[in-house]
Design a protein around this motif. Structure first.
Motif, mmCIF file in Angstrom:
data_model
loop_
_atom_site.group_PDB
_atom_site.id
_atom_site.type_symbol
_atom_site.label_atom_id
_atom_site.label_comp_id
_atom_site.label_asym_id
_atom_site.label_seq_id
_atom_site.Cartn_x
_atom_site.Cartn_y
_atom_site.Cartn_z
ATOM 1 N N LEU A 66 -59.609 30.761 -49.953
ATOM 2 C CA LEU A 66 -60.319 30.197 -51.103
ATOM 3 C C LEU A 66 -59.369 30.096 -52.277
ATOM 4 N N ASP A 67 -59.048 28.855 -52.626
ATOM 5 C CA ASP A 67 -58.209 28.587 -53.787
ATOM 6 C C ASP A 67 -59.124 28.278 -54.964
ATOM 7 N N SER A 68 -58.865 28.936 -56.082
ATOM 8 C CA SER A 68 -59.726 28.708 -57.242
ATOM 9 C C SER A 68 -58.989 29.129 -58.502
ATOM 10 N N SER A 69 -59.529 28.724 -59.645
ATOM 11 C CA SER A 69 -58.972 29.200 -60.905
ATOM 12 C C SER A 69 -59.570 30.556 -61.292
ATOM 13 N N PHE A 70 -60.688 30.919 -60.667
ATOM 14 C CA PHE A 70 -61.315 32.236 -60.852
ATOM 15 C C PHE A 70 -61.460 32.597 -62.326
ATOM 16 N N LEU A 99 -54.751 32.407 -56.122
ATOM 17 C CA LEU A 99 -54.716 31.968 -57.520
ATOM 18 C C LEU A 99 -53.395 31.265 -57.793
ATOM 19 N N ALA A 100 -53.495 30.055 -58.320
ATOM 20 C CA ALA A 100 -52.267 29.319 -58.661
ATOM 21 C C ALA A 100 -51.887 29.610 -60.113
ATOM 22 N N THR A 101 -50.618 29.889 -60.331
ATOM 23 C CA THR A 101 -50.176 30.160 -61.702
ATOM 24 C C THR A 101 -50.045 28.858 -62.502
ATOM 25 N N ASN A 102 -50.019 27.740 -61.767
ATOM 26 C CA ASN A 102 -50.031 26.415 -62.410
ATOM 27 C C ASN A 102 -51.219 25.630 -61.872
ATOM 28 N N ASN A 103 -51.915 24.957 -62.756
ATOM 29 C CA ASN A 103 -53.065 24.160 -62.335
ATOM 30 C C ASN A 103 -52.679 22.684 -62.263
ATOM 31 N N ALA A 104 -53.281 21.970 -61.305
ATOM 32 C CA ALA A 104 -52.945 20.563 -61.086
ATOM 33 C C ALA A 104 -53.154 19.718 -62.340
ATOM 34 N N ASP A 105 -54.191 20.035 -63.109
ATOM 35 C CA ASP A 105 -54.514 19.208 -64.272
ATOM 36 C C ASP A 105 -54.206 19.884 -65.597
ATOM 37 N N LYS A 106 -54.149 21.238 -65.576
ATOM 38 C CA LYS A 106 -54.055 21.945 -66.858
ATOM 39 C C LYS A 106 -52.704 22.625 -67.084
ATOM 40 N N TYR A 141 -47.628 26.925 -56.823
ATOM 41 C CA TYR A 141 -47.940 25.526 -56.519
ATOM 42 C C TYR A 141 -49.359 25.147 -56.929
ATOM 43 N N PRO A 142 -49.539 24.052 -57.634
ATOM 44 C CA PRO A 142 -50.897 23.634 -57.996
ATOM 45 C C PRO A 142 -51.614 22.851 -56.888
ATOM 46 N N TYR A 143 -50.832 22.215 -56.000
ATOM 47 C CA TYR A 143 -51.456 21.304 -55.022
ATOM 48 C C TYR A 143 -51.693 21.966 -53.667
ATOM 49 N N LEU A 170 -62.726 15.746 -53.697
ATOM 50 C CA LEU A 170 -62.396 14.387 -54.169
ATOM 51 C C LEU A 170 -60.993 14.348 -54.762
ATOM 52 N N ARG A 171 -60.633 15.444 -55.473
ATOM 53 C CA ARG A 171 -59.295 15.496 -56.069
ATOM 54 C C ARG A 171 -58.220 15.727 -55.008
ATOM 55 N N LEU A 172 -58.604 16.438 -53.936
ATOM 56 C CA LEU A 172 -57.645 16.613 -52.827
ATOM 57 C C LEU A 172 -57.233 15.260 -52.260
ATOM 58 N N LEU A 173 -58.191 14.337 -52.215
ATOM 59 C CA LEU A 173 -57.918 13.026 -51.618
ATOM 60 C C LEU A 173 -57.553 11.956 -52.650
ATOM 61 N N LYS A 176 -53.505 10.004 -56.883
ATOM 62 C CA LYS A 176 -52.729 10.202 -58.118
ATOM 63 C C LYS A 176 -51.950 11.527 -58.115
ATOM 64 N N TYR A 177 -52.362 12.466 -57.248
ATOM 65 C CA TYR A 177 -51.679 13.764 -57.219
ATOM 66 C C TYR A 177 -50.450 13.770 -56.293
ATOM 67 N N TYR A 178 -50.150 12.628 -55.653
ATOM 68 C CA TYR A 178 -49.084 12.614 -54.647
ATOM 69 C C TYR A 178 -47.952 11.668 -55.062
HETATM 70 N N1 LIG Z 1 -54.721 17.356 -55.051
HETATM 71 C C1 LIG Z 1 -54.735 18.662 -55.180
HETATM 72 O O1 LIG Z 1 -54.162 19.404 -54.398
HETATM 73 C C2 LIG Z 1 -55.503 19.258 -56.334
HETATM 74 C C3 LIG Z 1 -56.098 18.447 -57.296
HETATM 75 C C4 LIG Z 1 -56.808 19.058 -58.314
HETATM 76 C C5 LIG Z 1 -56.920 20.442 -58.392
HETATM 77 N N2 LIG Z 1 -56.300 21.198 -57.448
HETATM 78 C C6 LIG Z 1 -56.408 22.675 -57.508
HETATM 79 O O2 LIG Z 1 -57.761 23.045 -57.316
HETATM 80 C C7 LIG Z 1 -57.997 24.317 -57.946
HETATM 81 C C8 LIG Z 1 -59.236 24.246 -58.856
HETATM 82 O O3 LIG Z 1 -58.917 23.405 -59.940
HETATM 83 P P1 LIG Z 1 -59.777 23.374 -61.318
HETATM 84 O O4 LIG Z 1 -59.767 24.753 -61.874
HETATM 85 O O5 LIG Z 1 -59.070 22.361 -62.172
HETATM 86 O O6 LIG Z 1 -61.168 22.933 -60.933
HETATM 87 C C9 LIG Z 1 -56.714 24.642 -58.726
HETATM 88 O O7 LIG Z 1 -55.912 25.531 -57.951
HETATM 89 C C10 LIG Z 1 -56.042 23.293 -58.855
HETATM 90 O O8 LIG Z 1 -54.633 23.379 -59.026
HETATM 91 C C11 LIG Z 1 -55.598 20.642 -56.435
#
Ligand SMILES: NC(=O)c1ccc[n+]([C@@H]2O[C@H](COP(=O)(O)O)[C@@H](O)[C@H]2O)c1
Ligand SMILES: Nc1ncnc2c1ncn2[C@@H]1O[C@H](COP(=O)(O)OP(=O)(O)OP(=O)(O)O)[C@@H](O)[C@H]1O
Length: 327
Positions: A66-70, A99-106, A141-143, A170-173, A176-178
């Motif tokens: 489970l990946d989350s910002s928690f 827990l990711a130390t960097n977030n994809a959007d933030k 890693y954020p992704y 939806l954001r996984l797919l 724009k993140y790739y």
């Molecule tokens: N395409 C991707 O892999 C992708 C896109 C958006 C968020 N994430 C990740 O999803 C998790 C939850 O993100 P939020 O806290 O922004 O909802 C975070 O770890 C974030 O980095 C991954």
């Protein structure tokens, strides 16, 4: 080697036995190592030394991640962490809270925030996941695809299952993140060793359950441009009506308003105590991101006491700063 200690917490229900100063020093060091690529994934704590294997003689085939910002961890996160499919059970397949130390959007999170989130994750892990082999890890890693790859490098024989709520699915797919917006190249061999469980998250923003299901059916028929239909074989769908409307945003708002009753409905007990005792989110701007009609009908979530708290791996010999406490 992981050292363990028995912490007699008795009836005090204090779960955050990780030393805050040490944890925060460890995160600082991890962030530094991540900058140079020396370290991109690190275990923080676990229920057994051989994680993800319960023992050296019983290797794990499938790891649920489970990946989350928690921010903070809540009952929906817990429900996602406890999902099991295809004959897997909580007893025979381990759980990793990541827990990711960097977030994809933030972008990058400050150390103090990461520290308190890890402490809350530990409260969740020890009090609500005591019936599964469990661990907490950080990654820079954020992704998802990068997170999966680094975990694959660490445990090459273990398949991965990623429960992901529909908004994040939806954001996984989202191309724009790739790099070059090339989804297939970006995913690489992710789906050869990973499966995704997309959990419905109905609401104004992402449509109702039917729309979310039809999105997946469209993938199956090869009607989503850039998404190969074979991927659908590695994507399952799960409906969890009882977690509808729960979000960290809603919890931050409730904490900001001092609404402990609402907090009690949305947070597992250990996390609730942490949030209340530390006065979290009291003075924060809590801009809403997702609010919906949660009916408060969650059942028991196994708030079991756990008196064996492992000391984190990283407590080996970190260099301590003079004073540094998370808020
Ligand atoms: N395409 C991707 O892999 C992708 C896109 C958006 C968020 N994430 C990740 O999803 C998790 C939850 O993100 P939020 O806290 O922004 O909802 C975070 O770890 C974030 O980095 C991954
Ligand atoms: N109520 C829910 N139903 C389904 N999935 C959820 C729910 N709450 C969170 N998730 C999923 O849990 C994962 C972690 O989400 P995240 O840490 O962003 O929590 P959040 O509650 O959405 O936070 P925030 O409100 O701060 O955006 C994501 O895959 C997200 O889709």
């Amino acid at each position: 080697m992981l050292r363990s200690t028995v912490v007699a917490i008795g009836r005090s229900r204090r779960f955050f036995t990780m030393d805050t100063t040490i944890l925060s020093a460890m995160i600082d060091r991890f962030q530094e190592d991540a900058k140079t690529g020396k370290e991109t994934f690190q275990l923080i704590s676990s229920s057994c030394e051989t994680f993800p294997h319960t023992s050296p003689s019983s290797p794990t085939k499938t790891l649920y991640i489970l990946d989350s910002s928690f921010n903070p961890p809540h009952r929906a996160h817990l429900a996602l962490a406890r999902i099991r499919k295809d004959g897997d059970t909580l007893a025979n397949s381990p759980t990793l809270l990541l827990l990711a130390t960097n977030n994809a959007d933030k972008g990058a999170h400050p150390t103090a925030q990461l520290t308190r989130r890890l402490e809350m994750m530990e409260a969740l892990r020890t009090s609500n996941l005591s019936d599964t082999t469990s661990a907490i890890a950080v990654t820079s890693y954020p992704y998802f695809v990068d997170k999966a790859r680094v975990i694959r490098e660490r445990w090459p024989d273990v398949n991965q299952v990623w429960p992901i709520g529909f908004d994040t699915f939806l954001r996984l797919l989202d191309p724009k993140y790739y790099p070059n917006h090339d989804l297939q190249a970006g995913f690489g061999d992710f789906f050869t060793y990973s499966r995704v469980i997309a959990i419905t998250r109905p609401g104004e923003k992402w449509g109702e359950r039917e729309e979310q299901e039809s999105f997946l059916r469209a993938i199956r028929r090869g009607e989503r441009s850039g998404v190969p239909k074979e991927w659908a074989e590695r994507i399952e769908f799960e409906v969890l009506d009882r977690i509808r409307g729960i979000s960290s945003t809603r919890i931050r708002e409730a904490a900001n308003a001092g609404d402990e009753e609402e907090l009690g409905r949305l947070l597992p007990r250990g996390v609730l105590e942490y949030v209340v005792e530390n006065g979290l989110y009291r003075d924060e701007d809590t801009t809403p991101r997702f609010v919906d009609g949660y009916d408060g009908s969650l059942g028991a979530d196994g708030d079991a006491m756990n008196i064996l708290i492992p000391i984190p791996y990283a407590m080996k010999a970190p260099k301590l700063p003079a004073t540094k406490n998370s808020p």
